[in-house]
Scaffold this motif. Sequence first.
Motif, PDB file in Angstrom:
ATOM      1  N   MET A   1       0.845  -1.193   0.000  1.00 42.85           N
ATOM      2  CA  MET A   1       0.000   0.000   0.000  1.00 42.85           C
ATOM      3  C   MET A   1       0.880   1.243   0.000  1.00 42.85           C
ATOM      4  O   MET A   1       1.639   1.480   0.937  1.00 42.85           O
ATOM      5  CB  MET A   1      -0.904   0.001   1.229  1.00 42.85           C
ATOM      6  N   ASP A   2       0.794   2.039  -1.045  1.00 44.76           N
ATOM      7  CA  ASP A   2       1.611   3.241  -1.153  1.00 44.76           C
ATOM      8  C   ASP A   2       0.985   4.431  -0.445  1.00 44.76           C
ATOM      9  O   ASP A   2       1.688   5.291   0.089  1.00 44.76           O
ATOM     10  CB  ASP A   2       1.843   3.589  -2.633  1.00 44.76           C
ATOM     11  N   HIS A   3      -0.345   4.508  -0.477  1.00 48.08           N
ATOM     12  CA  HIS A   3      -1.050   5.646   0.110  1.00 48.08           C
ATOM     13  C   HIS A   3      -2.297   5.171   0.854  1.00 48.08           C
ATOM     14  O   HIS A   3      -2.817   4.083   0.595  1.00 48.08           O
ATOM     15  CB  HIS A   3      -1.487   6.647  -0.969  1.00 48.08           C
ATOM     16  N   PHE A   4      -2.775   6.008   1.758  1.00 49.34           N
ATOM     17  CA  PHE A   4      -4.089   5.810   2.358  1.00 49.34           C
ATOM     18  C   PHE A   4      -4.673   7.170   2.693  1.00 49.34           C
ATOM     19  O   PHE A   4      -3.951   8.169   2.837  1.00 49.34           O
ATOM     20  CB  PHE A   4      -4.023   4.912   3.601  1.00 49.34           C
ATOM     21  N   PHE A   5      -5.999   7.204   2.785  1.00 47.36           N
ATOM     22  CA  PHE A   5      -6.691   8.410   3.238  1.00 47.36           C
ATOM     23  C   PHE A   5      -6.894   8.321   4.750  1.00 47.36           C
ATOM     24  O   PHE A   5      -7.403   7.324   5.254  1.00 47.36           O
ATOM     25  CB  PHE A   5      -8.059   8.552   2.559  1.00 47.36           C
ATOM     26  N   SER A   6      -6.492   9.364   5.445  1.00 42.40           N
ATOM     27  CA  SER A   6      -6.730   9.471   6.884  1.00 42.40           C
ATOM     28  C   SER A   6      -7.903  10.411   7.097  1.00 42.40           C
ATOM     29  O   SER A   6      -7.845  11.596   6.738  1.00 42.40           O
ATOM     30  CB  SER A   6      -5.478  10.024   7.582  1.00 42.40           C
ATOM     31  N   CYS A   7      -8.980   9.887   7.677  1.00 41.23           N
ATOM     32  CA  CYS A   7     -10.175  10.700   7.917  1.00 41.23           C
ATOM     33  C   CYS A   7     -10.416  10.840   9.414  1.00 41.23           C
ATOM     34  O   CYS A   7     -10.573   9.842  10.117  1.00 41.23           O
ATOM     35  CB  CYS A   7     -11.399  10.069   7.253  1.00 41.23           C
ATOM     36  N   ASP A   8     -10.402  12.062   9.883  1.00 35.16           N
ATOM     37  CA  ASP A   8     -10.728  12.376  11.274  1.00 35.16           C
ATOM     38  C   ASP A   8     -12.071  13.093  11.246  1.00 35.16           C
ATOM     39  O   ASP A   8     -12.148  14.289  10.950  1.00 35.16           O
ATOM     40  CB  ASP A   8      -9.641  13.261  11.882  1.00 35.16           C
ATOM     41  N   TRP A   9     -13.139  12.341  11.537  1.00 34.10           N
ATOM     42  CA  TRP A   9     -14.497  12.870  11.402  1.00 34.10           C
ATOM     43  C   TRP A   9     -15.063  13.120  12.794  1.00 34.10           C
ATOM     44  O   TRP A   9     -15.467  12.205  13.497  1.00 34.10           O
ATOM     45  CB  TRP A   9     -15.363  11.881  10.633  1.00 34.10           C
ATOM     46  N   GLY A  10     -15.064  14.384  13.186  1.00 35.80           N
ATOM     47  CA  GLY A  10     -15.540  14.753  14.511  1.00 35.80           C
ATOM     48  C   GLY A  10     -16.999  15.151  14.510  1.00 35.80           C
ATOM     49  O   GLY A  10     -17.680  15.126  13.480  1.00 35.80           O
ATOM     50  N   THR A  11     -17.483  15.539  15.662  1.00 43.94           N
ATOM     51  CA  THR A  11     -18.872  15.954  15.804  1.00 43.94           C
ATOM     52  C   THR A  11     -19.185  17.170  14.940  1.00 43.94           C
ATOM     53  O   THR A  11     -20.238  17.240  14.309  1.00 43.94           O
ATOM     54  CB  THR A  11     -19.191  16.268  17.273  1.00 43.94           C
ATOM     55  N   SER A  12     -18.249  18.129  14.891  1.00 39.08           N
ATOM     56  CA  SER A  12     -18.513  19.383  14.183  1.00 39.08           C
ATOM     57  C   SER A  12     -17.542  19.669  13.051  1.00 39.08           C
ATOM     58  O   SER A  12     -17.591  20.745  12.459  1.00 39.08           O
ATOM     59  CB  SER A  12     -18.474  20.550  15.184  1.00 39.08           C
ATOM     60  N   SER A  13     -16.670  18.736  12.716  1.00 33.06           N
ATOM     61  CA  SER A  13     -15.697  18.997  11.654  1.00 33.06           C
ATOM     62  C   SER A  13     -15.346  17.715  10.911  1.00 33.06           C
ATOM     63  O   SER A  13     -15.526  16.604  11.421  1.00 33.06           O
ATOM     64  CB  SER A  13     -14.422  19.621  12.236  1.00 33.06           C
ATOM     65  N   PHE A  14     -14.829  17.916   9.708  1.00 39.23           N
ATOM     66  CA  PHE A  14     -14.400  16.808   8.849  1.00 39.23           C
ATOM     67  C   PHE A  14     -13.017  17.142   8.320  1.00 39.23           C
ATOM     68  O   PHE A  14     -12.778  18.248   7.815  1.00 39.23           O
ATOM     69  CB  PHE A  14     -15.384  16.638   7.685  1.00 39.23           C
ATOM     70  N   ARG A  15     -12.096  16.176   8.416  1.00 32.32           N
ATOM     71  CA  ARG A  15     -10.733  16.391   7.926  1.00 32.32           C
ATOM     72  C   ARG A  15     -10.266  15.138   7.200  1.00 32.32           C
ATOM     73  O   ARG A  15     -10.305  14.044   7.758  1.00 32.32           O
ATOM     74  CB  ARG A  15      -9.798  16.710   9.088  1.00 32.32           C
ATOM     75  N   LEU A  16      -9.864  15.318   5.954  1.00 33.89           N
ATOM     76  CA  LEU A  16      -9.410  14.198   5.129  1.00 33.89           C
ATOM     77  C   LEU A  16      -8.025  14.512   4.595  1.00 33.89           C
ATOM     78  O   LEU A  16      -7.793  15.593   4.027  1.00 33.89           O
ATOM     79  CB  LEU A  16     -10.376  13.967   3.973  1.00 33.89           C
ATOM     80  N   ARG A  17      -7.088  13.579   4.788  1.00 36.27           N
ATOM     81  CA  ARG A  17      -5.726  13.773   4.305  1.00 36.27           C
ATOM     82  C   ARG A  17      -5.285  12.544   3.511  1.00 36.27           C
ATOM     83  O   ARG A  17      -5.547  11.414   3.915  1.00 36.27           O
ATOM     84  CB  ARG A  17      -4.765  13.991   5.482  1.00 36.27           C
TER      85      ARG A  17
END
Length: 320
Positions: A1-17
């Motif tokens: 696996m060369d890459h992956f998406f890291s998703c931090d999905w909180g109550t009031s925010s969304f962050r995808l890297r």
Amino acid sequence: MDHFFSCDWGTSSFRLRLIQAKNLAVVAETKSSRGISDTYKLWQEKGGTVLSRADFYASIVKDEIRSLQQNLNMVTDGIPVLFSGMASSTIGMVDLPYKKLPFNLDGSDLKTEFMADSTGANPFVIISGAMTDCDVMRGEETKIVGCDTLLDNKDQEQLLILPGTHPKHIVIKNSQAVSFKTYMTGEFFNLLSVNSILSASVEEGGDFGDPQNQERFKEGVKASRHSNLLHASFMVRTNQVLKNIPSQQNLHYLSGLLIGTELGGLKPEIPIYLVGGAVHASFYKLACDELGLRINKEIDADLALIKGQLVIFSRFINLY
């Protein structure tokens, strides 16, 4: 696996890297206010009769991936998305039970669930939270796993402090997370500084690097040691009325008072690992110094989350 998406999905925010797996470098990132709470309400209003909850949430994620891909010179199909935070909650993408403490620092006994994307483009792996008999966390358990290789003497008792709106204090012993407590520090600060009588006595904008602001912060920490919190909080008001302390300095007094209260019961002999960002770290380092507490090491919270997701995912795929 060369890459992956890291998703931090909180109550009031969304962050995808988008993360490069070999060195955990962030290739691309997107943030939005499409938190779990608003997403759940939107599904109830618009999507509940058309799509299942999981499919509706997946469509939100796919929109964010498409937005991110516009600035990338690569195909993202097939890259897994690893979810931490409220995605596994009762109002999340899928409702997963908490893991009862203790749990292993290598993440081997945390609850995870694979969910195939209906389009087949990106597989989803959702990491659940952890609990004691009286407390819960979602998201922090992944950061704890990400801290594993950075801890010294894991057989002895150590403390991870994760600042934030609801800071967590996690006790580590024998390579396991054995207990934790949640504090309302950040939320109390917002309530008092915005929605109480104290709001007229404080003001945002004061640089914490200013020595006068730091002195007011330390005064607040000291007050937390020798005064009842409910009484000491009112001193924010009298600081302005009777002492003419500038409102921006007064804000730092309130911050010191609340952080000092949070840290007040800690034992100075237990090594502390501070897992946060640069802003929180400066406040907590000064408070710990004032209280005679030793910070053994600082760990970047974003890196801990990304690393923890990869460790848990690697163990997950080895099972299949």
